[in-house]
Motif scaffolding. Structure first.
Motif, mmCIF file in Angstrom:
data_model
loop_
_atom_site.group_PDB
_atom_site.id
_atom_site.type_symbol
_atom_site.label_atom_id
_atom_site.label_comp_id
_atom_site.label_asym_id
_atom_site.label_seq_id
_atom_site.Cartn_x
_atom_site.Cartn_y
_atom_site.Cartn_z
ATOM 1 N N GLY A 76 -37.160 8.794 33.391
ATOM 2 C CA GLY A 76 -36.820 7.703 32.163
ATOM 3 C C GLY A 76 -35.260 7.301 31.561
ATOM 4 O O GLY A 76 -34.672 6.584 31.312
ATOM 5 N N THR A 77 -34.689 9.094 32.102
ATOM 6 C CA THR A 77 -33.026 8.743 32.165
ATOM 7 C C THR A 77 -32.344 8.055 32.796
ATOM 8 O O THR A 77 -31.602 7.291 32.582
ATOM 9 N N ILE A 78 -33.055 7.250 33.568
ATOM 10 C CA ILE A 78 -32.055 6.086 34.745
ATOM 11 C C ILE A 78 -32.751 5.054 34.063
ATOM 12 O O ILE A 78 -31.846 4.007 35.521
ATOM 13 N N SER A 79 -34.232 4.923 34.421
ATOM 14 C CA SER A 79 -34.779 3.785 34.592
ATOM 15 C C SER A 79 -34.729 2.612 33.697
ATOM 16 O O SER A 79 -33.983 2.574 32.014
ATOM 17 N N GLU A 80 -34.185 1.076 34.050
ATOM 18 C CA GLU A 80 -33.928 0.236 32.703
ATOM 19 C C GLU A 80 -34.813 -0.351 32.153
ATOM 20 O O GLU A 80 -34.360 -1.174 31.760
ATOM 21 N N ILE A 81 -35.791 0.102 32.911
ATOM 22 C CA ILE A 81 -37.254 -0.815 32.103
ATOM 23 C C ILE A 81 -37.587 1.531 31.251
ATOM 24 O O ILE A 81 -37.828 2.138 32.123
ATOM 25 N N ARG A 82 -38.962 0.945 30.434
ATOM 26 C CA ARG A 82 -38.862 2.411 30.038
ATOM 27 C C ARG A 82 -39.865 2.278 30.943
ATOM 28 O O ARG A 82 -41.227 1.282 31.477
ATOM 29 N N PRO A 83 -40.134 3.993 31.090
ATOM 30 C CA PRO A 83 -41.054 3.869 32.745
ATOM 31 C C PRO A 83 -42.592 3.500 31.958
ATOM 32 O O PRO A 83 -42.422 4.140 31.420
ATOM 33 N N LEU A 84 -42.980 2.625 33.742
ATOM 34 C CA LEU A 84 -44.462 2.582 33.464
ATOM 35 C C LEU A 84 -45.443 4.039 33.399
ATOM 36 O O LEU A 84 -45.299 4.765 34.219
ATOM 37 N N HIS A 85 -46.203 4.379 32.506
ATOM 38 C CA HIS A 85 -46.648 6.292 32.504
ATOM 39 C C HIS A 85 -47.864 5.013 33.054
ATOM 40 O O HIS A 85 -48.536 4.553 31.473
ATOM 41 N N THR A 86 -48.548 5.460 33.782
ATOM 42 C CA THR A 86 -50.734 4.274 34.435
ATOM 43 C C THR A 86 -51.570 5.571 34.934
ATOM 44 O O THR A 86 -50.654 7.148 35.181
ATOM 45 N N GLU A 87 -52.503 6.060 34.703
ATOM 46 C CA GLU A 87 -53.700 6.380 34.476
ATOM 47 C C GLU A 87 -54.427 5.624 35.831
ATOM 48 O O GLU A 87 -55.326 4.867 35.063
ATOM 49 N N GLU A 88 -54.442 6.402 36.470
ATOM 50 C CA GLU A 88 -54.985 5.528 38.019
ATOM 51 C C GLU A 88 -56.648 6.316 37.627
ATOM 52 O O GLU A 88 -56.338 7.275 38.042
ATOM 53 N N LEU A 89 -57.530 5.398 37.787
ATOM 54 C CA LEU A 89 -58.370 5.838 38.071
ATOM 55 C C LEU A 89 -59.177 5.969 39.842
ATOM 56 O O LEU A 89 -58.882 5.080 40.278
ATOM 57 N N LEU A 90 -59.347 7.177 39.841
ATOM 58 C CA LEU A 90 -59.782 7.399 41.507
ATOM 59 C C LEU A 90 -61.242 7.615 41.950
ATOM 60 O O LEU A 90 -61.708 7.713 41.177
ATOM 61 N N SER A 91 -62.005 6.978 42.937
ATOM 62 C CA SER A 91 -63.026 7.526 43.363
ATOM 63 C C SER A 91 -63.214 8.775 44.325
ATOM 64 O O SER A 91 -62.212 9.119 44.113
ATOM 65 N N GLU A 92 -64.839 8.605 43.380
ATOM 66 C CA GLU A 92 -64.417 10.044 44.311
ATOM 67 C C GLU A 92 -64.364 10.111 45.825
ATOM 68 O O GLU A 92 -63.612 10.994 46.743
ATOM 69 N N ARG A 93 -64.392 8.793 46.522
ATOM 70 C CA ARG A 93 -64.252 8.707 48.055
ATOM 71 C C ARG A 93 -62.366 9.232 48.287
ATOM 72 O O ARG A 93 -61.790 9.958 49.220
ATOM 73 N N GLY A 94 -61.861 8.374 47.190
ATOM 74 C CA GLY A 94 -60.469 9.296 47.508
ATOM 75 C C GLY A 94 -59.844 10.101 47.106
ATOM 76 O O GLY A 94 -59.036 10.849 47.882
ATOM 77 N N VAL A 95 -60.872 10.845 46.099
ATOM 78 C CA VAL A 95 -60.677 12.332 45.982
ATOM 79 C C VAL A 95 -60.700 13.811 46.794
ATOM 80 O O VAL A 95 -60.447 14.172 46.459
ATOM 81 N N GLY A 96 -61.601 13.307 47.361
ATOM 82 C CA GLY A 96 -62.035 13.969 48.890
ATOM 83 C C GLY A 96 -62.930 15.353 48.234
ATOM 84 O O GLY A 96 -63.148 15.282 47.277
ATOM 85 N N VAL A 97 -62.658 16.210 49.032
ATOM 86 C CA VAL A 97 -63.019 17.229 48.974
ATOM 87 C C VAL A 97 -62.771 17.766 47.236
ATOM 88 O O VAL A 97 -61.408 18.367 47.487
ATOM 89 N N ASP A 98 -63.251 18.605 46.476
ATOM 90 C CA ASP A 98 -63.331 18.987 45.472
ATOM 91 C C ASP A 98 -63.714 19.446 44.206
ATOM 92 O O ASP A 98 -65.207 19.472 44.527
ATOM 93 N N ASP A 99 -63.348 20.573 43.565
ATOM 94 C CA ASP A 99 -63.701 20.607 42.666
ATOM 95 C C ASP A 99 -64.575 20.077 41.646
ATOM 96 O O ASP A 99 -63.650 20.406 40.517
ATOM 97 N N VAL A 100 -65.619 19.439 41.608
ATOM 98 C CA VAL A 100 -66.032 19.202 40.577
ATOM 99 C C VAL A 100 -67.700 19.795 40.412
ATOM 100 O O VAL A 100 -68.495 18.685 39.583
#
Lengths: 116, 198
Positions: free
Chosen positions: B36-60
């Motif tokens: 944020g300090t150096i960016s010329e745009i307001r930092p874009l904060h995105t929440e990415e939705l991940l499918s379970e395939r992408g997350v892989g082995v995970d404690d769910v």
């Protein structure tokens, strides 16, 4: 960020028919997207897709398309994958850093940073 | 590559290039602030939705197999000139999103590993990651208010860094300081490239 209500995201993914990954070859978050010239039949496209074509008349990195659209990167990439499949945009193929950043580019980047 | 000018006023751009720099480090070390300090745009904060395939082995445990999860991703931009941009990506802090680092790191110019001297161990995963992949990185020691100013030599020893890797004391809220970290990284990256690094 897990465990929170993903409601708005789920709605966003309605845009992409629930798909979280783009069709076809993968492309980078900063791959350059360019709208392909020529008359398109845009009537059938939903506003988000049309907005991409408008933004990308100037070659624009994927991340910036997402910023313009205020959409998550994943959703943006699905939209871009669709547009590429339909021939509306081109997306540059990923290239190793050594092929894209030469000494001249480094110099430009350094000078640009120093003048900030 | 040739882009036909298909409408009046459209410039034929022969090559546009966006360069990635990653900002890594432990949770709460100041990655988002730095962007944020150096960016010329307001930092874009995105929440990415991940499918379970992408997350892989995970404690769910207790969650259905077709579960999805979100990961926060911040990025900012610096325009060097028309058609040449720097993008700063704050890497997701959680280790289980390593696969996302792979995508972010592909083709990146280099990385800044932010370190907090009170929790240096939080920087180990990022240091290991970039070392293993031969991605040029510098360590930015974020000097928080009240944090003891550490001797860079001690940080180097604690993180097991070779003498070549630059260590910069910085304040991620200060634009000139962030600029110095980035120029150090770019200088280091170009020198490394000149010495036949990958």
């Amino acid at each position: 960020m897990t465990g929170q209500d993903p409601g708005p995201l789920i709605r966003l993914y309605g845009l992409t028919g629930g798909r979280a990954r783009p069709q076809g070859d993968s492309f980078d978050l900063v791959a350059i997207v360019t709208t392909v010239g020529g008359p398109h039949t845009l009537a059938d496209l939903i506003p988000e897709y049309r907005a991409v074509l408008s933004v990308c008349r100037r070659p624009t990195p994927v991340a910036d398309v997402a910023a313009h659209l205020r959409l998550p990167l994943n959703v943006t990439r699905v939209i871009l994958g669709d547009l590429r499949r339909e021939g509306f945009v081109t997306i540059e193929r990923p290239r190793p850093v050594a092929q894209t950043i030469d000494e001249h580019i480094y110099r430009e980047v350094l000078d640009g940073l120093r003048s900030l | 590559m040739d882009y036909a000018a298909y409408e009046p006023g459209a410039t034929a751009v022969t090559s546009a290039l966006a360069i990635k720099i990653l900002i890594a480090g432990g949770f709460g070390v100041g990655k988002t602030t730095m962007v944020g300090t150096i960016s010329e745009i307001r930092p874009l904060h995105t929440e990415e939705l991940l499918s379970e395939r992408g997350v892989g082995v995970d404690d769910v445990s207790g969650v259905e197999a077709k579960s999805t999860t979100t990961v926060a991703l911040d990025f900012g931009r610096i325009t060097i000139r028309e058609g040449l941009w720097l993008y700063l990506f704050g890497t997701p802090g959680q280790d289980r999103f390593w696969f996302m680092w792979d995508e972010l790191a592909l083709g990146a110019l280099g990385a800044v590993v932010l370190a907090d001297t009170r929790r240096l161990q939080d920087s180990f995963p990022a240091v290991d990651y970039f070392e293993q992949r031969g991605i040029p990185f510098v360590v930015g020691v974020n000097c928080f208010d009240g944090a003891r100013r550490h001797d860079p030599a001690k940080v180097r020893r604690a993180l097991g860094l070779t003498a070549l890797i630059p260590i910069v004391l910085c304040d991620v809220r200060d634009r000139a300081s962030v600029r110095d970290v980035l120029t150090t990284l770019v200088t280091y990256a170009v020198e490394g490239a000149g010495h036949g690094m990958p």
